[in-house]
Motif scaffolding. Sequence first.
Motif, short mmCIF file in Angstrom:
data_model
loop_
_atom_site.label_atom_id
_atom_site.label_comp_id
_atom_site.label_asym_id
_atom_site.label_seq_id
_atom_site.Cartn_x
_atom_site.Cartn_y
_atom_site.Cartn_z
N THR A 76 -72.76 -30.40 -37.11
CA THR A 76 -72.15 -31.07 -35.97
C THR A 76 -70.64 -31.01 -36.06
OG1 THR A 76 -74.04 -32.58 -35.78
CG2 THR A 76 -72.01 -33.24 -34.67
N ARG A 77 -70.10 -31.18 -37.26
CA ARG A 77 -68.64 -31.08 -37.44
C ARG A 77 -68.12 -29.73 -36.98
NH1 ARG A 77 -66.36 -35.15 -40.50
NH2 ARG A 77 -67.78 -36.40 -41.80
N GLY A 81 -65.39 -29.14 -33.84
CA GLY A 81 -64.07 -28.74 -34.29
C GLY A 81 -63.24 -29.91 -34.79
N ASP A 82 -62.00 -29.61 -35.17
CA ASP A 82 -61.14 -30.64 -35.76
C ASP A 82 -59.90 -30.95 -34.93
OD1 ASP A 82 -59.79 -28.29 -36.14
OD2 ASP A 82 -59.88 -28.32 -38.33
N ASP A 83 -59.92 -30.55 -33.64
CA ASP A 83 -58.80 -30.87 -32.75
C ASP A 83 -58.92 -32.32 -32.30
OD1 ASP A 83 -56.85 -31.11 -30.84
OD2 ASP A 83 -57.49 -29.39 -29.64
N LEU A 84 -58.02 -33.16 -32.77
CA LEU A 84 -58.11 -34.59 -32.48
C LEU A 84 -57.85 -34.91 -31.01
CD1 LEU A 84 -56.31 -36.09 -35.62
CD2 LEU A 84 -58.76 -35.80 -35.21
N ASP A 85 -57.34 -33.94 -30.25
CA ASP A 85 -57.04 -34.19 -28.84
C ASP A 85 -58.23 -33.91 -27.92
OD1 ASP A 85 -54.40 -34.94 -29.35
OD2 ASP A 85 -53.73 -32.85 -29.32
N THR A 86 -59.32 -33.38 -28.47
CA THR A 86 -60.48 -33.08 -27.64
C THR A 86 -61.57 -34.12 -27.88
OG1 THR A 86 -61.46 -31.62 -29.31
CG2 THR A 86 -60.01 -30.62 -27.68
N PRO A 87 -62.31 -34.50 -26.86
CA PRO A 87 -63.38 -35.48 -27.04
C PRO A 87 -64.55 -34.90 -27.81
CG PRO A 87 -63.42 -34.63 -24.80
CD PRO A 87 -62.19 -34.07 -25.45
N VAL A 88 -65.28 -35.77 -28.49
CA VAL A 88 -66.50 -35.38 -29.20
C VAL A 88 -67.67 -35.76 -28.30
CG1 VAL A 88 -67.92 -35.71 -31.25
CG2 VAL A 88 -65.42 -35.70 -31.44
N LEU A 89 -68.19 -34.77 -27.61
CA LEU A 89 -69.28 -34.99 -26.66
C LEU A 89 -70.53 -34.31 -27.20
CD1 LEU A 89 -67.31 -34.19 -23.38
CD2 LEU A 89 -67.60 -36.40 -24.51
N THR A 102 -74.46 -41.45 -35.38
CA THR A 102 -73.57 -42.56 -35.05
C THR A 102 -72.46 -42.77 -36.08
OG1 THR A 102 -75.18 -43.70 -33.65
CG2 THR A 102 -73.48 -45.06 -34.66
N PRO A 103 -72.73 -42.72 -37.40
CA PRO A 103 -71.63 -42.88 -38.36
C PRO A 103 -70.53 -41.83 -38.19
CG PRO A 103 -73.72 -43.22 -39.46
CD PRO A 103 -74.04 -42.70 -38.09
N LEU A 104 -70.89 -40.59 -37.90
CA LEU A 104 -69.88 -39.56 -37.69
C LEU A 104 -69.08 -39.84 -36.42
CD1 LEU A 104 -68.58 -36.87 -38.50
CD2 LEU A 104 -70.33 -35.71 -37.12
N LEU A 105 -69.75 -40.29 -35.37
CA LEU A 105 -69.03 -40.62 -34.13
C LEU A 105 -68.08 -41.78 -34.35
CD1 LEU A 105 -71.87 -40.18 -31.49
CD2 LEU A 105 -69.95 -38.66 -31.94
N LYS A 106 -68.49 -42.75 -35.15
CA LYS A 106 -67.59 -43.87 -35.46
C LYS A 106 -66.39 -43.38 -36.27
CE LYS A 106 -69.50 -47.78 -36.73
NZ LYS A 106 -70.40 -48.71 -37.47
N GLU A 107 -66.62 -42.41 -37.14
CA GLU A 107 -65.50 -41.83 -37.90
C GLU A 107 -64.50 -41.17 -36.96
OE1 GLU A 107 -64.84 -37.79 -40.41
OE2 GLU A 107 -66.58 -38.98 -41.03
N TYR A 108 -65.00 -40.37 -36.01
CA TYR A 108 -64.10 -39.72 -35.05
C TYR A 108 -63.40 -40.75 -34.17
CZ TYR A 108 -65.90 -35.05 -36.18
OH TYR A 108 -66.23 -33.88 -36.81
N LYS A 109 -64.14 -41.78 -33.80
CA LYS A 109 -63.53 -42.83 -32.96
C LYS A 109 -62.40 -43.52 -33.69
CE LYS A 109 -64.82 -46.74 -30.04
NZ LYS A 109 -65.92 -47.63 -29.58
N SER A 110 -62.54 -43.70 -35.00
CA SER A 110 -61.47 -44.34 -35.79
C SER A 110 -60.21 -43.48 -35.82
CB SER A 110 -61.96 -44.61 -37.21
OG SER A 110 -62.08 -43.41 -37.95
N LYS A 111 -60.37 -42.19 -35.51
CA LYS A 111 -59.23 -41.27 -35.45
C LYS A 111 -58.75 -41.07 -34.02
CE LYS A 111 -60.85 -38.78 -39.54
NZ LYS A 111 -61.35 -37.49 -40.09
N ASP A 112 -59.20 -41.96 -33.14
CA ASP A 112 -58.80 -41.97 -31.73
C ASP A 112 -59.32 -40.78 -30.93
OD1 ASP A 112 -57.40 -44.40 -31.95
OD2 ASP A 112 -55.61 -43.37 -32.69
#
Length: 500
Positions: A76-77, A81-89, A102-112
């Motif tokens: 999934t990672r 990708g690792d571009d913080l400006d793109t949404p994780v959909l 869900t834990p991975l999505l929460k991780e990405y959410k913590s990085k805005d």
Amino acid sequence: MAETIKAEPVMDQLKQKQEALRARFVGKQLSEVPTPSVILDLRQVAVNCARMLEAADNLGLQWRAHIKTHKTTELTRLQVGDDLDTPVLLIVSTIIEAENITPLLKEYKSKDRAVNVLFSFPLFASAVSRLAAVSSQLGPDGLSVMIDHVDQLPYVKAIHELSGHAPRVFIKIDVNSGRAGVKTDSPEYPALIDALLAAEQEGWLVLHGVYTHAGQSYGARRLGDAMRALSDEFLHAHTAATKIREKSPDHARLVLSAGATPTATTIQSPLFLEEWDVPTGYPGGIFRPFEEVLMEKWAVWQNDGYILEVHAGVYPTLDLQQVATHARHTGLLSEQDIGISVIAEVASVYPTRGKDGTPEALINAGSLALGREPVSLDTSTYPDNTKAKPYTGWGALMPWGVLAGTEQKDSSGKILGEKFPDDFRGWQVGKISQEHGILTWVGDEGKKAPELKVGDRVRVWPNHACIMGAGFEYYLIVDSRYPEQYEDKVLDVWCRWNGW
């Protein structure tokens, strides 16, 4: 409020299992692992993911990754990708996928990074409490659900009441596949729109967009077929969204989400085929830059306020079914792009048992290891191809180990050819039962099959990676970027989330 998922104990158990598997397998050669085992080539799955992200970005399309094929955090990672400006959909097909990601999505959410996961099955009652728990953890706009009937709306309302967040809703549109979805020309569709708009006014859902899946595109056989299917998907989605706009002219922007791996993969082609030459079976017509055609066909919709989104799932691994679609030119889509295989052992050989005295061999990978879904064949696609010897098996041997360098592999390094599956030469899993796979030889008259012996190890490209993966709990990871070190040596183990 919904009960919070107890993610930490679950993740702890998964980590313990993964560490035990790593201790058992990392550093071992593929000649030492038990069979059957499923192998992922990190080099190829990473390339396939990067190609899709790049294509969507170049064309200005929103990207949504389906994770049902692999069901792992690690892959999934790569998909997002690792571009913080793109949404994780993301898209999931089972609730256990949503819970475990869900834990991975929460991780990405913590990085805005904005996050959203779509449960891509028309909503049913027993899904409510678990999806509400996912929604509670991800917060506003974190969960999307799929609806194709008005009687499903009470389940959406229940998720809102349990989680405190209004789910986003995609209307599933049937694009003539006959699997799921509502047809836009049916009397049910305007009634469904009215009910959704009323519920949105009450505040317990957000009508987010329309969703199409052209599953019939798996039967594409010529360069250009998948491109045409993508156009059809977006046309269906636009028609569906237009009917929403007619009832609610000031509605917020709607997402037109289209895709299956063939139709999504085709956006990686540099050229778009404008015309199709059906009688000969091979494309004629005019090729134009894909970006140019996209702007001409769909940019007006973007200017009208629609968000164009593509989605797909099996593209990171690919499989024989996807190679058969010819969704990209063979220089960009061939068996060399398949990142998944099953390693098996030859348990017995039958030198003259096959058709016309050809050899057969028994391997310990049957339907439980490979799935029982063959590549769909449509010989009518090529009306002049009546003499073809089509591929009809449940998997094909890749040129590895005992077969490397044999006549199975031609001078170009390709073994399937541009006309696969309507023309195939080589070892295939020609018969199958629960644990037994029977290798059969398909070759030109007088051409001897590469010899297989009891005890040989072989690797099989599967027909459909999604179904094949269900028989395994974990993947053994190799990396052909480093052929001297990791092409045949296990460097990691990724655990799957099987179940429902």
